[in-house]
Motif scaffolding. Structure first.
Motif, PDB file in Angstrom:
ATOM      1  N   CYS A 216      32.082  58.140 -32.970  1.00 30.00           N
ATOM      2  CA  CYS A 216      31.700  56.833 -32.418  1.00 30.00           C
ATOM      3  C   CYS A 216      30.391  56.957 -31.640  1.00 30.00           C
ATOM      4  N   PRO A 217      29.296  57.261 -32.320  1.00 35.52           N
ATOM      5  CA  PRO A 217      28.024  57.451 -31.610  1.00 35.52           C
ATOM      6  C   PRO A 217      27.561  56.220 -30.841  1.00 35.52           C
ATOM      7  N   SER A 218      28.004  55.040 -31.267  1.00 32.19           N
ATOM      8  CA  SER A 218      27.609  53.815 -30.568  1.00 32.19           C
ATOM      9  C   SER A 218      28.509  53.530 -29.368  1.00 32.19           C
ATOM     10  N   ARG A 219      29.475  54.431 -29.131  1.00 26.34           N
ATOM     11  CA  ARG A 219      30.427  54.306 -28.023  1.00 26.34           C
ATOM     12  C   ARG A 219      31.317  53.076 -28.165  1.00 26.34           C
ATOM     13  N   SER A 220      31.538  52.664 -29.385  1.00 23.87           N
ATOM     14  CA  SER A 220      32.459  51.562 -29.641  1.00 23.87           C
ATOM     15  C   SER A 220      33.540  52.076 -30.584  1.00 23.87           C
ATOM     16  N   CYS A 221      34.659  52.466 -30.014  1.00 28.34           N
ATOM     17  CA  CYS A 221      35.736  53.101 -30.782  1.00 28.34           C
ATOM     18  C   CYS A 221      37.019  52.297 -30.706  1.00 28.34           C
ATOM     19  N   HIS A 222      36.909  50.994 -30.574  1.00 30.44           N
ATOM     20  CA  HIS A 222      38.107  50.192 -30.318  1.00 30.44           C
ATOM     21  C   HIS A 222      39.168  50.382 -31.397  1.00 30.44           C
TER      22      HIS A 222
ATOM     23  N   ALA B   4      50.168  58.470 -19.202  1.00 29.76           N
ATOM     24  CA  ALA B   4      51.548  58.858 -18.918  1.00 29.76           C
ATOM     25  C   ALA B   4      51.657  60.316 -18.505  1.00 29.76           C
ATOM     26  N   MET B   5      50.745  61.148 -19.017  1.00 24.35           N
ATOM     27  CA  MET B   5      50.802  62.576 -18.720  1.00 24.35           C
ATOM     28  C   MET B   5      49.884  62.979 -17.570  1.00 24.35           C
ATOM     29  N   GLY B   6      49.217  61.995 -16.978  1.00 23.68           N
ATOM     30  CA  GLY B   6      48.387  62.282 -15.812  1.00 23.68           C
ATOM     31  C   GLY B   6      47.069  62.966 -16.113  1.00 23.68           C
ATOM     32  N   HIS B   7      46.556  62.793 -17.327  1.00 18.82           N
ATOM     33  CA  HIS B   7      45.277  63.416 -17.697  1.00 18.82           C
ATOM     34  C   HIS B   7      44.126  62.476 -17.324  1.00 18.82           C
ATOM     35  N   SER B   8      43.769  62.465 -16.058  1.00 17.50           N
ATOM     36  CA  SER B   8      42.808  61.485 -15.543  1.00 17.50           C
ATOM     37  C   SER B   8      41.417  61.626 -16.166  1.00 17.50           C
ATOM     38  N   GLU B   9      40.966  62.851 -16.429  1.00 18.31           N
ATOM     39  CA  GLU B   9      39.638  63.037 -17.024  1.00 18.31           C
ATOM     40  C   GLU B   9      39.597  62.479 -18.445  1.00 18.31           C
ATOM     41  N   VAL B  10      40.683  62.676 -19.175  1.00 10.83           N
ATOM     42  CA  VAL B  10      40.759  62.137 -20.535  1.00 10.83           C
ATOM     43  C   VAL B  10      40.765  60.613 -20.490  1.00 10.83           C
ATOM     44  N   VAL B  11      41.525  60.049 -19.563  1.00 10.32           N
ATOM     45  CA  VAL B  11      41.576  58.593 -19.405  1.00 10.32           C
ATOM     46  C   VAL B  11      40.172  58.040 -19.172  1.00 10.32           C
ATOM     47  N   GLU B  12      39.410  58.707 -18.334  1.00  9.84           N
ATOM     48  CA  GLU B  12      38.042  58.264 -18.029  1.00  9.84           C
ATOM     49  C   GLU B  12      37.167  58.273 -19.279  1.00  9.84           C
ATOM     50  N   VAL B  13      37.269  59.337 -20.079  1.00  8.65           N
ATOM     51  CA  VAL B  13      36.466  59.432 -21.303  1.00  8.65           C
ATOM     52  C   VAL B  13      36.878  58.354 -22.300  1.00  8.65           C
ATOM     53  N   LEU B  14      38.173  58.151 -22.474  1.00  4.14           N
ATOM     54  CA  LEU B  14      38.656  57.145 -23.420  1.00  4.14           C
ATOM     55  C   LEU B  14      38.178  55.748 -23.035  1.00  4.14           C
ATOM     56  N   ARG B  15      38.226  55.437 -21.757  1.00  7.54           N
ATOM     57  CA  ARG B  15      37.750  54.123 -21.298  1.00  7.54           C
ATOM     58  C   ARG B  15      36.247  53.989 -21.505  1.00  7.54           C
ATOM     59  N   GLU B  16      35.542  55.086 -21.333  1.00  8.42           N
ATOM     60  CA  GLU B  16      34.094  55.082 -21.540  1.00  8.42           C
ATOM     61  C   GLU B  16      33.746  54.699 -22.979  1.00  8.42           C
ATOM     62  N   TYR B  17      34.634  55.062 -23.910  1.00 14.13           N
ATOM     63  CA  TYR B  17      34.404  54.767 -25.324  1.00 14.13           C
ATOM     64  C   TYR B  17      35.140  53.516 -25.806  1.00 14.13           C
ATOM     65  N   GLY B  18      35.618  52.712 -24.869  1.00 10.11           N
ATOM     66  CA  GLY B  18      36.149  51.410 -25.245  1.00 10.11           C
ATOM     67  C   GLY B  18      37.650  51.260 -25.260  1.00 10.11           C
ATOM     68  N   ALA B  19      38.394  52.289 -24.865  1.00  5.74           N
ATOM     69  CA  ALA B  19      39.852  52.158 -24.821  1.00  5.74           C
ATOM     70  C   ALA B  19      40.241  51.157 -23.743  1.00  5.74           C
ATOM     71  N   GLU B  20      41.214  50.327 -24.055  1.00  7.43           N
ATOM     72  CA  GLU B  20      41.643  49.286 -23.124  1.00  7.43           C
ATOM     73  C   GLU B  20      43.085  49.499 -22.705  1.00  7.43           C
ATOM     74  N   ASP B  21      43.344  49.222 -21.425  1.00  9.42           N
ATOM     75  CA  ASP B  21      44.712  49.321 -20.923  1.00  9.42           C
ATOM     76  C   ASP B  21      45.553  48.211 -21.531  1.00  9.42           C
ATOM     77  N   GLU B  22      46.826  48.539 -21.766  1.00  9.02           N
ATOM     78  CA  GLU B  22      47.750  47.543 -22.287  1.00  9.02           C
ATOM     79  C   GLU B  22      48.894  47.363 -21.309  1.00  9.02           C
ATOM     80  N   GLU B  23      49.511  46.203 -21.386  1.00  6.26           N
ATOM     81  CA  GLU B  23      50.692  45.983 -20.562  1.00  6.26           C
ATOM     82  C   GLU B  23      51.831  46.818 -21.126  1.00  6.26           C
ATOM     83  N   VAL B  24      52.430  47.635 -20.297  1.00  8.19           N
ATOM     84  CA  VAL B  24      53.502  48.510 -20.746  1.00  8.19           C
ATOM     85  C   VAL B  24      54.814  47.743 -20.720  1.00  8.19           C
ATOM     86  N   GLU B  25      55.458  47.659 -21.883  1.00  7.07           N
ATOM     87  CA  GLU B  25      56.674  46.867 -21.996  1.00  7.07           C
ATOM     88  C   GLU B  25      57.894  47.580 -21.444  1.00  7.07           C
TER      89      GLU B  25
END
Length: 252
Positions: free
Chosen positions: A185-191, A210-231
């Motif tokens: 995702c070179p354009s940083r759009s990996c939705h 869920a596993m507490g991997h805060s650095e990974v969470v930061e990278v994923l959000r940087e590339y467009g990952a969005e939080d979801e409501e947990v059911e």
């Protein structure tokens, strides 16, 4: 005299492939087995099944065994002189490439890819070589880069619908996650890639959170990952096992 065959006979092929003096003799005779000096080897080869039909002491073909041991010159001999197939699988459907990667054998994996190994062959769990590399306790970024650059698909999933990005998030290796996303995702759009869920309904971001991997969470959000409501509530132990708390209660 003619080489003797250890039990099982497949180990003999590995022995020949790693023995320089014997290998030179074999290489000369393979081209012209009718030469008088090749008569003893001719009798040995007549007794031996094809190199791909044998399984050694570890239930692996000679090429798989050499890959697992990261014996690269041995791998080259088995391929170039004895024409060992790249497509042969073991009892769990793993190829020589899977075994090289599982042993963190960069040079061996590179040789197999250059020789034409299919990059996204899946084992009995649906794991590709890239997924095997990522799941390893000692993830080698150069090996991950090699496999991803060779064309491993970001959308390949295992039998639990888990992709390489999902496994990277599960492992908690932010370096690997960033490496893969920068390639795919070179354009940083990996939705689309990051929105894919496994069979338990978890995206890579949900799993990393869920596993507490805060650095990974930061990278994923940087590339467009969005939080979801947990059911439903998810705890750390459930996340590690790939099950929800509700499913665990039902199993109990």
């Amino acid at each position: 005299g003619a080489p003797s065959f250890p039990a099982p006979a497949a180990d003999w092929w590995n022995f020949v492939a790693r023995s320089p003096s014997l290998l030179r003799e074999v290489e000369e005779c393979v081209g012209n087995i009718s030469l008088p000096r090749c008569s003893q080897l001719r009798r040995s080869f007549a007794l031996a099944p094809h190199v791909d039909e044998l399984r050694g002491s570890r239930r692996l073909s000679p090429l798989m065994q050499a890959a697992q041991d990261c014996q690269v010159e041995e791998m080259k001999s088995l391929r170039q002189i004895f024409h060992a197939s790249l497509q042969t699988r073991d009892t769990v459907n793993r190829s020589a490439l899977h075994h090289a990667v599982a042993s963190s054998c960069f040079e061996g994996a590179a040789f197999l890819l250059e020789s034409g190994s299919e990059i996204d062959l899946q084992d009995s769990l649906g794991l590709t070589a890239l997924m095997v590399a990522i799941r390893s306790h000692l993830v080698h970024p150069n090996l991950v880069l090699l496999l991803a650059s060779a064309g491993s698909s970001p959308f390949m999933v295992d039998k639990s619908d888990q992709s390489a990005i999902w496994w990277s998030s599960w492992r908690g290796n932010a370096t690997t996650v960033r490496l893969l996303l920068s390639l795919w995702c070179p354009s940083r759009s990996c939705h689309l890639l990051l929105a894919c869920k496994n069979r338990y309904g978890r995206t890579p971001l949900a799993q990393a959170s869920a596993m507490g991997h805060s650095e990974v969470v930061e990278v994923l959000r940087e590339y467009g990952a969005e939080d979801e409501e947990v059911e439903e509530e998810v705890d750390l132990e459930a996340a590690k096992q790939g099950t929800t708390r509700k499913e665990r209660r039902e199993e109990e």
